[in-house]
Design a protein around this motif. Structure first.
Motif, PDB file in Angstrom:
ATOM      1  N   MET A   1       0.824  -1.189   0.000  1.00  0.00           N
ATOM      2  CA  MET A   1       0.000   0.000   0.000  1.00  0.00           C
ATOM      3  C   MET A   1       0.869   1.254   0.000  1.00  0.00           C
ATOM      4  O   MET A   1       0.577   2.205  -0.705  1.00  0.00           O
ATOM      5  N   ALA A   2       1.944   1.246   0.795  1.00  0.00           N
ATOM      6  CA  ALA A   2       2.833   2.408   0.836  1.00  0.00           C
ATOM      7  C   ALA A   2       3.467   2.654  -0.527  1.00  0.00           C
ATOM      8  O   ALA A   2       3.597   3.803  -0.965  1.00  0.00           O
ATOM      9  N   ASP A   3       3.860   1.590  -1.209  1.00  0.00           N
ATOM     10  CA  ASP A   3       4.429   1.741  -2.554  1.00  0.00           C
ATOM     11  C   ASP A   3       3.413   2.345  -3.520  1.00  0.00           C
ATOM     12  O   ASP A   3       3.764   3.174  -4.369  1.00  0.00           O
ATOM     13  N   TYR A   4       2.174   1.952  -3.395  1.00  0.00           N
ATOM     14  CA  TYR A   4       1.106   2.493  -4.239  1.00  0.00           C
ATOM     15  C   TYR A   4       0.969   4.000  -4.012  1.00  0.00           C
ATOM     16  O   TYR A   4       0.900   4.782  -4.968  1.00  0.00           O
ATOM     17  N   ILE A   5       0.957   4.415  -2.754  1.00  0.00           N
ATOM     18  CA  ILE A   5       0.821   5.825  -2.425  1.00  0.00           C
ATOM     19  C   ILE A   5       2.030   6.609  -2.933  1.00  0.00           C
ATOM     20  O   ILE A   5       1.883   7.689  -3.507  1.00  0.00           O
ATOM     21  N   MET A   6       3.219   6.078  -2.732  1.00  0.00           N
ATOM     22  CA  MET A   6       4.424   6.737  -3.223  1.00  0.00           C
ATOM     23  C   MET A   6       4.377   6.892  -4.738  1.00  0.00           C
ATOM     24  O   MET A   6       4.777   7.927  -5.273  1.00  0.00           O
ATOM     25  N   LEU A   8       1.734   7.225  -6.583  1.00  0.00           N
ATOM     26  CA  LEU A   8       0.788   8.289  -6.906  1.00  0.00           C
ATOM     27  C   LEU A   8       1.398   9.669  -6.702  1.00  0.00           C
ATOM     28  O   LEU A   8       1.163  10.591  -7.480  1.00  0.00           O
ATOM     29  N   LEU A   9       2.165   9.805  -5.659  1.00  0.00           N
ATOM     30  CA  LEU A   9       2.667  11.120  -5.279  1.00  0.00           C
ATOM     31  C   LEU A   9       3.996  11.506  -5.912  1.00  0.00           C
ATOM     32  O   LEU A   9       4.368  12.670  -5.879  1.00  0.00           O
ATOM     33  N   LYS A  10       4.700  10.570  -6.522  1.00  0.00           N
ATOM     34  CA  LYS A  10       6.053  10.861  -7.006  1.00  0.00           C
ATOM     35  C   LYS A  10       6.097  11.987  -8.022  1.00  0.00           C
ATOM     36  O   LYS A  10       7.048  12.753  -8.045  1.00  0.00           O
ATOM     37  N   ASP A  11       5.066  12.127  -8.836  1.00  0.00           N
ATOM     38  CA  ASP A  11       5.068  13.161  -9.859  1.00  0.00           C
ATOM     39  C   ASP A  11       4.447  14.479  -9.394  1.00  0.00           C
ATOM     40  O   ASP A  11       4.503  15.468 -10.119  1.00  0.00           O
ATOM     41  N   LEU A  23      -4.688  13.401  -5.724  1.00  0.00           N
ATOM     42  CA  LEU A  23      -4.645  13.630  -4.281  1.00  0.00           C
ATOM     43  C   LEU A  23      -5.756  12.875  -3.556  1.00  0.00           C
ATOM     44  O   LEU A  23      -5.552  12.387  -2.442  1.00  0.00           O
ATOM     45  N   THR A  24      -6.899  12.738  -4.178  1.00  0.00           N
ATOM     46  CA  THR A  24      -7.990  11.958  -3.587  1.00  0.00           C
ATOM     47  C   THR A  24      -7.609  10.497  -3.472  1.00  0.00           C
ATOM     48  O   THR A  24      -7.821   9.868  -2.425  1.00  0.00           O
ATOM     49  N   LYS A  25      -7.015   9.940  -4.527  1.00  0.00           N
ATOM     50  CA  LYS A  25      -6.557   8.545  -4.474  1.00  0.00           C
ATOM     51  C   LYS A  25      -5.508   8.363  -3.382  1.00  0.00           C
ATOM     52  O   LYS A  25      -5.526   7.367  -2.647  1.00  0.00           O
ATOM     53  N   GLY A  29      -5.716   6.074  -0.076  1.00  0.00           N
ATOM     54  CA  GLY A  29      -4.640   5.123   0.199  1.00  0.00           C
ATOM     55  C   GLY A  29      -4.086   5.289   1.601  1.00  0.00           C
ATOM     56  O   GLY A  29      -3.839   4.309   2.307  1.00  0.00           O
ATOM     57  N   PHE A  30      -3.868   6.549   2.030  1.00  0.00           N
ATOM     58  CA  PHE A  30      -3.390   6.800   3.385  1.00  0.00           C
ATOM     59  C   PHE A  30      -4.389   6.291   4.419  1.00  0.00           C
ATOM     60  O   PHE A  30      -4.005   5.735   5.448  1.00  0.00           O
ATOM     61  N   THR A  31      -5.656   6.472   4.157  1.00  0.00           N
ATOM     62  CA  THR A  31      -6.688   5.984   5.070  1.00  0.00           C
ATOM     63  C   THR A  31      -6.614   4.469   5.203  1.00  0.00           C
ATOM     64  O   THR A  31      -6.635   3.929   6.320  1.00  0.00           O
TER      65      THR A  31
END
Length: 50
Positions: A1-6, A8-11, A23-25, A29-31
């Motif tokens: 899950m952390a990899d998924y969030i990272m 999403l946010l890398k760009d 940001l919603t995704k 994911g953080f939730t």
């Protein structure tokens, strides 16, 4: 899950304004990640029998 969030946010990490759907995704994911951590912690905490 952390990899998924990272992923999403890398760009968008250094942008002043980011795409709301990304940001919603990430927020969702953080939730989920928070729920997973809390559940894992609860399962590892020894319970006192009263």
């Amino acid at each position: 899950m952390a990899d998924y969030i990272m992923g999403l946010l890398k760009d968008v990490m250094e942008l002043a304004v980011a795409n709301a759907s990304i940001l919603t995704k990430a927020r969702i994911g953080f939730t989920h990640l928070t729920e997973i951590v809390i559940e894992a912690e609860c399962n590892q905490t020894p319970r006192n029998s009263a």
